[in-house]
Scaffold this active site. Structure first.
Site, PDB file in Angstrom:
ATOM      1  N   GLU A 231       0.879  -1.165   0.000  1.00 51.05           N
ATOM      2  CA  GLU A 231       0.000   0.000   0.000  1.00 51.05           C
ATOM      3  C   GLU A 231       0.911   1.207   0.000  1.00 51.05           C
ATOM      4  O   GLU A 231       1.590   1.499   0.975  1.00 51.05           O
ATOM      5  CB  GLU A 231      -0.901   0.010   1.231  1.00 51.05           C
ATOM      6  CG  GLU A 231      -1.830   1.216   1.277  1.00 51.05           C
ATOM      7  CD  GLU A 231      -2.522   1.361   2.609  1.00 51.05           C
ATOM      8  OE1 GLU A 231      -2.621   2.509   3.086  1.00 51.05           O
ATOM      9  OE2 GLU A 231      -2.938   0.347   3.186  1.00 51.05           O
ATOM     10  N   CYS A 270      -3.148   7.890   4.618  1.00 48.99           N
ATOM     11  CA  CYS A 270      -2.946   7.433   3.244  1.00 48.99           C
ATOM     12  C   CYS A 270      -4.174   7.679   2.385  1.00 48.99           C
ATOM     13  O   CYS A 270      -4.090   7.652   1.151  1.00 48.99           O
ATOM     14  CB  CYS A 270      -2.564   5.957   3.228  1.00 48.99           C
ATOM     15  SG  CYS A 270      -3.780   4.876   4.010  1.00 48.99           S
TER      16      CYS A 270
END
Length: 466
Positions: A231, A270
């Protein structure tokens, strides 16, 4: 929060090969003896242990610069993820040791010879390398599917907030729920651990694209075909629909969401909105409304009840965000709200006021689509029409989350059709669902948390193999 040291991290003296051996030979067999339902009940007990001692974690949470509201997402959100996977495991998986994949496949005329696809746990270890911004949730959102799948894990948190991860980890160990070897913790560097990985192991990484590339191309990872999940950097976008003019509910919801995503966890998420797009005719109104809302956000001591945003995680992180803002300015974006050089409200602290930039010609500035200031920073930009909005959103080359604010079913259909392939989770918000919406930046355990290609990857059931 005030520049003073909180903890010292270091992994010197650890035998990383022995850690993997312990996970494979002790933790793995112990977990595989349990059924899916037994492992699911174990997750529930871990979540209950975290919740019973959550106040200990909240006290440490303030040292990361986060407010209690920020900590709620991390601490209780992490426990909630355990509860969610526990429920799904007991509801959707069998009380058995293997998972059937589809019906029997007839392979003979009389039906005495058949085939059956099944899932069984890998017999290696899962290495979880996590980011600094969610030291509890970031650990638990990976541990939940890993343990449910019957695979032991080695957790490596980011050093900056590893003291909070360690406290949550200790609570889980002291609960007495986990089999020996099911989980291990590394606080500090990973030494030669990668040299000991094998084809039954999994690496799940959260962090920068550059670090992900370095780890993904490690000679052992390449040679042994180690499963690698990443990720990575994600310049998420939020788009104001062409129908959402100033004065509409959708306009107000858009402004509120962008401001929220800039200030929750001091923008260190994020999934935070880095690019806010609006029809060209509405951009001035968006700038005015956002600047007014951000100006009302008090930046200060995260323990104070009236604080709207705390500090960044460290002075080095604040300096990095300032540098990225300078890169955006050099590429043509202009600061229209906030001052990145303003004095800290607490001497020595890593505080930064929310900074809003504006790029009037986003096609001439590649930086606004490529450079991510990982802090309370967002850039507003105009689009000409729906095709232009789709192209701008996709210019980020893949994101974890995108939100669209529109009350037009046609606009939503057209936008999703053109942009879905580039974004992991797409959220459409309007006046009818806003009250119940969890918001742009909330990863939900019942949904895949990931994005396209190498930018991000789903973690759900990542520890099972066909």
């Amino acid at each position: 929060m005030d520049g003073a040291p909180v903890a010292t991290a270091g992994s010197g003296g650890l035998d990383f090969g022995a850690m993997l051996k312990h996970a494979r030979e002790v933790g793995g067999p112990a977990l595989r003896k349990l059924t899916f339902h037994e492992r699911a009940r174990m997750l529930k007990a871990l979540g209950q242990a975290i919740m019973a001692r959550k106040e200990e974690l909240y006290e440490l949470n303030y040292l990361t610069g986060a407010t209690r509201k920020d900590g709620w997402i991390d601490i209780e959100g992490g426990a909630g993820t355990l509860f969610s996977f526990s429920s799904k495991g007991r509801r959707e998986l069998p009380d058995a040791h293997v998972l059937m994949d589809g019906a029997l496949e007839p392979l003979s005329k009389e039906g005495t010879f058949v085939g059956q696809h099944i899932y069984t746990p890998l017999q290696g270890a899962a290495l979880h390398i996590n980011a600094f911004n969610f030291p509890v949730w970031g650990m638990l959102e990976k541990l939940a599917p890993t343990l449910l799948a019957g695979m032991p894990a080695i957790v490596k948190p980011a050093s900056a907030t590893s003291y909070l991860t360690e406290a949550a980890f200790r609570i889980m160990i002291e609960s007495g729920v986990l089999p020996t070897g099911a989980v291990q913790l590394i606080v500090g560097g990973v030494g030669d651990l990668f040299d000991h990985l094998g084809g039954q192991d999994v690496v799940s990484f959260t962090g920068s694209a550059s670090t992900a590339l370095k780890l993904r191309t490690h000679p052992v990872v390449m040679r042994e075909s180690v499963r690698f999940i990443a990720e990575q950097d994600s310049l998420n976008a939020s788009v104001l629909g062409p129908d959402a003019a100033p004065g509409t509910p959708e306009f107000d919801l858009f402004v509120r969401e962008v401001a929220t995503e800039m200030t929750v966890k001091a923008g260190q998420k994020c999934t935070a909105i880095r690019r806010a797009m609006a029809p060209a005719d509405y951009l001035d109104a968006v700038q005015e409304a956002l600047a007014e809302r951000l100006a009302g956000t008090k930046v200060g001591d995260p323990r104070a009840d009236d604080t709207g945003m705390g500090a960044l995680v460290s002075l080095s992180q604040r300096d990095d965000v300032r540098q990225k803002i300078a890169e955006l300015e050099a590429a043509g974006a202009k600061i229209v709200s906030g001052d990145p050089s303003a004095d800290s409200p607490i001497a020595g602290g890593a505080f930064l006021s929310p900074v809003l930039l504006r790029a009037d010609d986003p096609w001439k500035s590649s930086a606004v689509h490529d450079v991510e200031p990982f802090g309370p920073v967002s850039t507003i930009m105009p689009y000409k029409n729906m095709d232009d909005a789709i192209a701008l959103a996709n210019r980020g080359m893949g994101s974890l989350a995108l939100s669209l604010f529109t009350h037009s079913a046609d606009a939503a259909r057209d936008f999703i059709g053109g942009a879905a392939a580039y974004h992991g989770r797409m959220l459409v918000i309007d006046r009818t669902n806003s009250k119940e919406s969890t918001g742009h930046g909330s990863p939900l355990p019942v949904l895949v948390h990931g994005g396209p290609a190498a930018r991000a990857a789903a973690k759900k059931w990542a520890a099972s193999a066909a």
